[in-house]
Design a protein around this motif. Structure first.
Motif, PDB file in Angstrom:
ATOM      1  N   ALA A  65      45.060  50.154  53.659  1.00 41.49           N
ATOM      2  CA  ALA A  65      44.715  48.635  54.040  1.00 41.49           C
ATOM      3  C   ALA A  65      43.368  48.369  53.138  1.00 41.49           C
ATOM      4  O   ALA A  65      43.151  47.165  52.832  1.00 41.49           O
ATOM      5  CB  ALA A  65      44.818  48.176  55.262  1.00 41.49           C
ATOM      6  N   TYR A  66      42.510  49.260  53.081  1.00 39.72           N
ATOM      7  CA  TYR A  66      41.060  48.843  52.563  1.00 39.72           C
ATOM      8  C   TYR A  66      41.366  48.499  51.258  1.00 39.72           C
ATOM      9  O   TYR A  66      40.847  47.628  50.791  1.00 39.72           O
ATOM     10  CB  TYR A  66      40.316  50.182  52.807  1.00 39.72           C
ATOM     11  CG  TYR A  66      38.794  50.213  52.109  1.00 39.72           C
ATOM     12  CD1 TYR A  66      37.796  49.482  53.105  1.00 39.72           C
ATOM     13  CD2 TYR A  66      38.605  50.631  50.990  1.00 39.72           C
ATOM     14  CE1 TYR A  66      36.602  49.466  52.579  1.00 39.72           C
ATOM     15  CE2 TYR A  66      37.369  50.420  50.629  1.00 39.72           C
ATOM     16  CZ  TYR A  66      36.346  49.967  51.010  1.00 39.72           C
ATOM     17  OH  TYR A  66      35.092  49.836  50.694  1.00 39.72           O
ATOM     18  N   SER A  67      42.099  49.328  50.485  1.00 39.27           N
ATOM     19  CA  SER A  67      42.186  49.168  48.702  1.00 39.27           C
ATOM     20  C   SER A  67      43.127  47.813  48.773  1.00 39.27           C
ATOM     21  O   SER A  67      42.768  47.114  47.895  1.00 39.27           O
ATOM     22  CB  SER A  67      42.737  50.241  48.222  1.00 39.27           C
ATOM     23  OG  SER A  67      42.037  51.574  48.284  1.00 39.27           O
ATOM     24  N   LEU A  68      44.098  47.893  49.491  1.00 38.37           N
ATOM     25  CA  LEU A  68      44.833  46.790  49.545  1.00 38.37           C
ATOM     26  C   LEU A  68      44.051  45.310  49.591  1.00 38.37           C
ATOM     27  O   LEU A  68      44.306  44.259  48.868  1.00 38.37           O
ATOM     28  CB  LEU A  68      45.919  46.687  50.602  1.00 38.37           C
ATOM     29  CG  LEU A  68      47.177  47.652  50.126  1.00 38.37           C
ATOM     30  CD1 LEU A  68      48.201  47.858  51.079  1.00 38.37           C
ATOM     31  CD2 LEU A  68      47.951  47.327  48.607  1.00 38.37           C
ATOM     32  N   ILE A  69      43.335  45.183  50.521  1.00 39.78           N
ATOM     33  CA  ILE A  69      42.383  44.013  50.841  1.00 39.78           C
ATOM     34  C   ILE A  69      41.421  43.589  49.912  1.00 39.78           C
ATOM     35  O   ILE A  69      41.336  42.493  49.460  1.00 39.78           O
ATOM     36  CB  ILE A  69      41.836  44.392  52.272  1.00 39.78           C
ATOM     37  CG1 ILE A  69      42.702  44.305  53.330  1.00 39.78           C
ATOM     38  CG2 ILE A  69      40.833  42.850  52.708  1.00 39.78           C
ATOM     39  CD1 ILE A  69      42.107  44.542  54.812  1.00 39.78           C
ATOM     40  N   LEU A  70      40.849  44.913  49.400  1.00 34.67           N
ATOM     41  CA  LEU A  70      39.980  44.839  48.039  1.00 34.67           C
ATOM     42  C   LEU A  70      40.524  44.119  46.820  1.00 34.67           C
ATOM     43  O   LEU A  70      40.095  43.368  46.017  1.00 34.67           O
ATOM     44  CB  LEU A  70      39.325  45.851  47.436  1.00 34.67           C
ATOM     45  CG  LEU A  70      38.457  46.525  48.569  1.00 34.67           C
ATOM     46  CD1 LEU A  70      37.754  48.000  48.046  1.00 34.67           C
ATOM     47  CD2 LEU A  70      37.215  45.734  48.742  1.00 34.67           C
ATOM     48  N   VAL A  71      41.881  44.208  46.801  1.00 34.28           N
ATOM     49  CA  VAL A  71      42.671  43.893  45.389  1.00 34.28           C
ATOM     50  C   VAL A  71      43.419  42.618  45.816  1.00 34.28           C
ATOM     51  O   VAL A  71      43.317  41.675  45.055  1.00 34.28           O
ATOM     52  CB  VAL A  71      43.762  45.054  45.263  1.00 34.28           C
ATOM     53  CG1 VAL A  71      44.495  44.369  43.885  1.00 34.28           C
ATOM     54  CG2 VAL A  71      43.059  46.351  44.797  1.00 34.28           C
ATOM     55  N   PHE A  72      44.234  42.541  46.774  1.00 32.77           N
ATOM     56  CA  PHE A  72      44.999  41.371  47.201  1.00 32.77           C
ATOM     57  C   PHE A  72      44.873  40.511  48.356  1.00 32.77           C
ATOM     58  O   PHE A  72      45.151  39.523  48.688  1.00 32.77           O
ATOM     59  CB  PHE A  72      46.468  41.750  47.585  1.00 32.77           C
ATOM     60  CG  PHE A  72      47.173  42.644  46.269  1.00 32.77           C
ATOM     61  CD1 PHE A  72      47.671  41.773  45.415  1.00 32.77           C
ATOM     62  CD2 PHE A  72      47.295  44.049  46.615  1.00 32.77           C
ATOM     63  CE1 PHE A  72      48.205  42.661  44.370  1.00 32.77           C
ATOM     64  CE2 PHE A  72      47.822  44.725  45.520  1.00 32.77           C
ATOM     65  CZ  PHE A  72      48.323  43.903  44.399  1.00 32.77           C
ATOM     66  N   GLN A  73      43.587  40.714  48.817  1.00 34.63           N
ATOM     67  CA  GLN A  73      42.894  40.014  50.113  1.00 34.63           C
ATOM     68  C   GLN A  73      43.856  40.214  51.065  1.00 34.63           C
ATOM     69  O   GLN A  73      44.600  41.296  51.425  1.00 34.63           O
ATOM     70  CB  GLN A  73      42.734  38.869  49.928  1.00 34.63           C
ATOM     71  CG  GLN A  73      41.522  38.437  48.646  1.00 34.63           C
ATOM     72  CD  GLN A  73      40.060  38.791  49.105  1.00 34.63           C
ATOM     73  OE1 GLN A  73      39.742  38.508  50.018  1.00 34.63           O
ATOM     74  NE2 GLN A  73      39.544  39.622  48.264  1.00 34.63           N
ATOM     75  N   TYR A  74      43.973  39.631  52.124  1.00 37.64           N
ATOM     76  CA  TYR A  74      44.685  39.376  53.277  1.00 37.64           C
ATOM     77  C   TYR A  74      46.107  38.862  53.063  1.00 37.64           C
ATOM     78  O   TYR A  74      46.340  37.761  52.305  1.00 37.64           O
ATOM     79  CB  TYR A  74      44.462  38.781  54.515  1.00 37.64           C
ATOM     80  CG  TYR A  74      42.873  39.354  54.979  1.00 37.64           C
ATOM     81  CD1 TYR A  74      42.804  40.541  55.557  1.00 37.64           C
ATOM     82  CD2 TYR A  74      41.758  38.755  54.592  1.00 37.64           C
ATOM     83  CE1 TYR A  74      41.542  41.078  56.072  1.00 37.64           C
ATOM     84  CE2 TYR A  74      40.447  39.203  55.139  1.00 37.64           C
ATOM     85  CZ  TYR A  74      40.423  40.366  55.827  1.00 37.64           C
ATOM     86  OH  TYR A  74      38.954  40.887  56.126  1.00 37.64           O
ATOM     87  N   PRO A  75      47.393  39.593  53.587  1.00 32.02           N
ATOM     88  CA  PRO A  75      48.805  38.784  53.563  1.00 32.02           C
ATOM     89  C   PRO A  75      48.408  37.567  54.079  1.00 32.02           C
ATOM     90  O   PRO A  75      47.922  37.404  55.175  1.00 32.02           O
ATOM     91  CB  PRO A  75      49.413  39.972  53.995  1.00 32.02           C
ATOM     92  CG  PRO A  75      48.940  41.366  54.101  1.00 32.02           C
ATOM     93  CD  PRO A  75      46.988  40.705  54.305  1.00 32.02           C
ATOM     94  N   SER A  76      49.292  36.528  53.290  1.00 33.18           N
ATOM     95  CA  SER A  76      49.295  35.186  54.069  1.00 33.18           C
ATOM     96  C   SER A  76      50.056  35.411  55.484  1.00 33.18           C
ATOM     97  O   SER A  76      50.763  36.185  55.450  1.00 33.18           O
ATOM     98  CB  SER A  76      49.960  34.432  53.050  1.00 33.18           C
ATOM     99  OG  SER A  76      51.396  34.636  52.846  1.00 33.18           O
TER     100      SER A  76
END
Length: 244
Positions: A65-76
């Motif tokens: 989730a750390y990398s996902l948040i950096l790339v895509f931010q938070y899921p809507s």
């Protein structure tokens, strides 16, 4: 403008990405590996969700989730709602549509195109920043929530309405994920999913139109191997009465 609490935002990011990842895996793996992974049962669904939650809960950069948040931010909230509806539908043993409904897909595609161009300064309309409004955004969220509730009660697109209701409730009660209404309704992954669904629906409609335009097939005339076969054809009832 009211922003969400940072600790709550971090918890949301970990949990939301866990549910999104679980829904994606349960949707793609049976299609990619149908012999090894058949249609998931309740035990498989529960284990997948638990495994993704444990993986996303790892500390710091060890968590995906750390990398996902950096790339895509938070899921809507809408993406989270769609994944929750998908998981619940699979849990009930019902088939799940991978593509979004054409109406919702087209609306999200057009709205995302306008909002992203506005956020990048191409259009400079200020609509994206209007999502932080202290008056307009809550009123719009309430209107959307009321429309979703009516659709659910009437049984019209209950899945899409339920996902949309989850999104506006997260924004209205907790200001998740970012305090902006548009971030609760749209994100890059959801926009790509909506655009793909809209293109697929358009291509399917065009193929149906081409099939409808084809001339109907003529019924072939009966072919008899011999005269004896021709005599076996049933005689009209009136003809039989005359012979009797």
């Amino acid at each position: 403008m009211s922003l969400p609490d940072l600790a709550l935002q971090i918890i949301y990011g970990r949990l939301a990405w866990a549910l999104v990842a679980a829904a994606v895996l349960l949707a793609l793996l049976p299609v990619a590996l149908p012999k090894l992974i058949p249609a998931p049962r309740r035990r498989t669904i529960a284990l997948t969700v638990a495994a993704m939650a444990a993986l996303m809960a790892l500390p710091g950069a060890a968590s995906p989730a750390y990398s996902l948040i950096l790339v895509f931010q938070y899921p809507s909230g809408l993406l989270l709602g769609c994944c929750m509806v998908s998981l619940w539908t699979r849990w009930q043993g019902k088939p799940v549509r991978f593509a979004l409904r054409p109406g919702l897909a087209l609306a999200l595609t057009l709205a995302g195109l306008v909002l992203y161009l506005d956020a990048f300064g191409v259009l400079a309309l200020g609509w994206y920043y209007g999502g932080f409004s202290a008056v307009g955004a809550p009123l719009l969220a309430c209107a959307v929530a009321a429309a979703c509730a009516v659709a659910i009660v009437r049984g019209r697109a209950a899945g899409s309405a339920g996902a949309l209701l989850i999104a506006v409730m997260l924004f209205s009660l907790l200001r998740l994920p970012t305090g902006n209404l548009w971030d609760a309704l749209l994100d890059p992954l959801l926009w790509a999913w909506a655009a793909g669904s809209a293109i697929a629906a358009f291509a399917r409609r065009q193929s149906l139109r081409k099939l409808a335009a084809l001339p109907p097939l003529l019924e072939p005339a009966p072919v008899f191997a011999s005269e004896a076969d021709a005599e076996l054809v049933p005689v009209h009832a009136s003809g039989v009465d005359k012979q009797l």
